[in-house]
Design a protein around this motif. Structure first.
Motif, PDB file in Angstrom:
ATOM      1  N   SER A 321      99.609 138.271   5.773  1.00 54.55           N
ATOM      2  CA  SER A 321      98.193 138.087   5.402  1.00 54.55           C
ATOM      3  C   SER A 321      98.029 138.799   4.165  1.00 54.55           C
ATOM      4  O   SER A 321      98.206 139.835   3.929  1.00 54.55           O
ATOM      5  N   LYS A 329      88.027 138.552   5.302  1.00 59.06           N
ATOM      6  CA  LYS A 329      87.863 138.102   6.577  1.00 59.06           C
ATOM      7  C   LYS A 329      86.983 138.912   7.615  1.00 59.06           C
ATOM      8  O   LYS A 329      86.050 138.838   8.427  1.00 59.06           O
ATOM      9  N   LYS A 355      86.465 131.757  16.536  1.00 65.09           N
ATOM     10  CA  LYS A 355      86.805 132.195  15.255  1.00 65.09           C
ATOM     11  C   LYS A 355      88.042 133.116  15.264  1.00 65.09           C
ATOM     12  O   LYS A 355      88.838 132.763  14.281  1.00 65.09           O
ATOM     13  N   HIS A 359      91.761 132.106  13.276  1.00 64.84           N
ATOM     14  CA  HIS A 359      92.299 133.039  12.225  1.00 64.84           C
ATOM     15  C   HIS A 359      93.883 133.181  12.939  1.00 64.84           C
ATOM     16  O   HIS A 359      94.794 133.020  12.023  1.00 64.84           O
ATOM     17  N   TYR A 360      94.250 133.069  14.076  1.00 60.43           N
ATOM     18  CA  TYR A 360      95.373 132.923  14.445  1.00 60.43           C
ATOM     19  C   TYR A 360      96.213 131.690  14.251  1.00 60.43           C
ATOM     20  O   TYR A 360      97.255 131.684  13.954  1.00 60.43           O
ATOM     21  N   TYR A 362      95.775 129.924  11.693  1.00 65.04           N
ATOM     22  CA  TYR A 362      96.171 129.811  10.286  1.00 65.04           C
ATOM     23  C   TYR A 362      97.278 131.015   9.805  1.00 65.04           C
ATOM     24  O   TYR A 362      98.145 130.762   9.411  1.00 65.04           O
ATOM     25  N   TYR A 363      96.801 132.246  10.136  1.00 66.75           N
ATOM     26  CA  TYR A 363      97.476 133.116   9.902  1.00 66.75           C
ATOM     27  C   TYR A 363      98.902 133.768  10.880  1.00 66.75           C
ATOM     28  O   TYR A 363      99.540 134.521  10.624  1.00 66.75           O
TER      29      TYR A 363
END
Length: 426
Positions: A321, A329, A355, A359-360, A362-363
Motif C-alpha cells: 500500500s 485512508k 468500508k 479496502h481489503y 482493493y489493497y
C-alpha cells in the motif's frame, strides 16, 4: 443493448470506419440506461433525479428521442463539484443533468463496442474485464521476469482539463463515419461547466464525472501514447521496453538507462503536440529491477513497488500500500468516525465493515498482508476511542468492544493473487 453490442463490435472488426451508430441511441437503450442509474447520485444543473424523472420515464424518454432526431436536444452545462484529494488539493468533478447521463451512458456503451477491438493490451483503465489489479499484476510480473533495469514513471498534468477538442474529433473521425453521432459528442464536449450560478464555456477538456468521459479519454490516449509506443518507441530503442497505462497514469519499464533518457526527452514534445503536459513532480527515471536491487521505489494506482527478497533470499518485487494513500485512508476513517458519536453502534459497525471490506478488496494483493494488518489495527483502535468518547457513563471495557468488533469485522485477508501468471503478462 444485448445482441446490438455484437453488431457494433463485428462492424468495428470488419471495417476501418463504423457507420449508423445513432440508431443504437433509442427508446429501449435509454430506458435501460435509466434503470441502471443510481438513485443516490447527486443531481446536475437541472435538479432532476432518477425518482423524479422516473415518474413519467416512458413519456420523458420518448420526448428525448424526438428532440435528438430533430437536433433540438442540447446537453446542459455540467454542475461542477469538488472532492478533496490526498495531497490536500481539490479534484473537480462534473455532474451532468439527468437526461444527459442517460444519453452519455448509451453513447459510452456504443463507443466501448467500437473501440474494444481497436484498443491495445497496454491500456487497462475503464475497460470491460480489465482492472487496476490486472495492471498491477502485469507490472509485477514484467519487472520480475523481463530485462527491466529502469522505470520511467509519468503522469499527465490535469489531463481531463486539457483534452483538445479538435484532436479528439479527428481521432473519432478516423474510426467513426456517423456524423450525427459525432455531432452529439462535440455538443457534450462543449456543453460548458456551471460554477455556482455562472456558466463557463468549454473550449477544451473532458469533464470528470461524465459517463462518456472515460472512454473518450482512452480514445485520446490510444492515439497520443499507445499507438505511438507500439509503432515508434518500441522500434527506436535498443533494448527491451514495456509500457502500462491506466487512464492518464502510465509507466515504462526499460532495459537500458540511455533508452529511458531518450524516451524522457521525447515524451514532452509528443504530449505538447496534442495540448498535454507532463506533471514534472510526478515524472522521473529510477533504477529498478532484479539486477539493480536498489532501495528506489515508485507508486502506481495506490501501490508502492519496491525491490525486495523472499524468505529464501531470492529477488522479488514487493507491492505494498502506498504510504500517501494509506495516510489519506486513515484520515478519512478518523473523520468519518468523528461524525458517528450519536449514531447507533450497530449501524456504525455495519457501515464500517463495508468500508474496511472495500479496502481489503482493493489493497488485499499478494505480499501486502502486513499493510492490511496495520490498517485494521488503526481502524480498530480509532473506533474504540470513538466509542469511549460517546459513552458519558464511563469507558467501554476492552473485552466488550472486542466482542462487538469480532462480531462485525473479519480478519484482513489477501483477495487478489498478483503472483499468478496469466496471458496478459506474456
Amino acid at each position: 443493448m444485448g445482441t446490438k453490442t455484437k453488431e457494433i463490435r463485428n462492424q468495428s472488426k470488419m471495417y476501418d470506419r463504423v457507420q449508423n451508430l445513432m440508431r443504437y441511441v433509442n427508446e429501449d437503450s435509454l430506458m435501460e440506461a435509466h434503470r441502471r442509474q443510481s438513485g443516490r447520485k447527486a443531481p446536475g444543473a437541472d435538479g432532476e433525479t432518477k425518482d423524479s424523472y422516473g415518474e413519467n420515464a416512458s413519456e420523458n424518454i420518448r420526448g428525448l428521442v424526438s428532440r435528438m432526431k430533430t437536433f433540438s436536444y442540447r446537453p446542459q452545462a455540467v454542475r461542477r463539484a469538488y472532492i478533496p484529494k490526498a495531497n490536500g488539493k481539490l479534484r473537480p468533478l462534473g455532474i451532468p443533468a439527468y437526461e444527459d447521463k442517460l444519453v452519455q451512458s448509451v453513447m459510452s456503451d456504443v463507443l466501448t463496442e467500437v473501440y474494444e477491438p481497436r484498443f491495445l493490451d497496454c491500456s487497462y483503465g475503464f475497460r470491460p474485464n480489465r482492472s487496476a489489479h490486472d495492471a498491477v499484476r502485469l507490472i509485477n510480473q514484467t519487472a520480475m521476469t523481463r530485462k527491466v533495469n529502469y522505470v520511467l514513471e509519468a503522469d499527465i498534468k490535469s489531463f481531463f482539463d486539457n483534452v483538445d477538442h479538435k484532436w479528439m474529433v479527428k481521432f473519432l473521425e478516423h474510426d467513426i463515419a456517423d456524423k450525427n453521432f459525432l455531432r452529439y459528442i462535440v455538443r457534450f464536449l462543449k456543453a460548458g461547466v456551471m460554477e455556482g450560478t455562472e456558466i463557463l464555456d468549454s473550449d477544451k477538456g473532458c469533464p470528470q464525472g461524465g459517463l462518456v468521459s472515460p472512454v473518450l479519454a482512452n480514445v485520446y490516449l490510444h492515439y497520443v501514447l499507445d499507438l505511438w509506443f507500439e509503432r515508434y518507441v518500441k522500434k527506436n530503442l535498443s533494448g527491451e521496453v514495456y509500457y502500462v497505462r491506466y487512464a492518464d497514469d502510465f509507466v515504462f519499464m526499460l532495459q537500458y538507462e540511455k533508452d529511458a533518457g531518450k524516451l524522457m526527452a521525447e515524451l514532452p514534445p509528443r504530449l505538447a503536440k496534442f495540448g498535454l503536459e507532463l506533471a514534472e513532480d510526478k515524472t522521473r527515471i529510477l533504477p529498478f529491477g532484479r539486477w539493480k536491487g536498489t532501495k528506489e521505489s515508485f507508486d502506481f494506482l495506490g501501490f508502492t513497488f519496491i525491490n525486495t527478497k523472499t524468505r529464501t533470499g531470492k529477488y522479488r518485487v514487493g507491492v505494498i500500500s502506498s504510504a500517501k494513500k494509506l495516510k489519506a485512508k486513515r484520515q478519512a476513517v478518523k473523520e468519518w468516525l468523528r461524525g458517528r458519536l450519536t449514531e447507533p453502534i450497530a449501524l456504525t459497525m455495519e457501515t464500517l465493515r463495508r468500508k474496511v471490506e472495500g479496502h481489503y478488496n482493493y489493497y488485499g494483493v499478494s505480499g501486502n498482508y502486513e499493510a492490511l494488518r496495520k490498517f485494521t489495527w488503526y481502524v480498530r483502535f480509532t473506533t474504540y476511542r470513538m466509542f469511549n468518547r460517546r459513552d458519558q457513563k464511563g469507558k467501554m471495557k476492552l473485552d466488550c468492544f472486542s466482542r462487538i468488533w469480532d462480531y462485525y469485522m473479519g480478519s484482513p485477508t489477501i483477495r487478489v493473487d498478483i503472483w499468478r501468471w496469466n496471458q496478459m503478462a506474456s
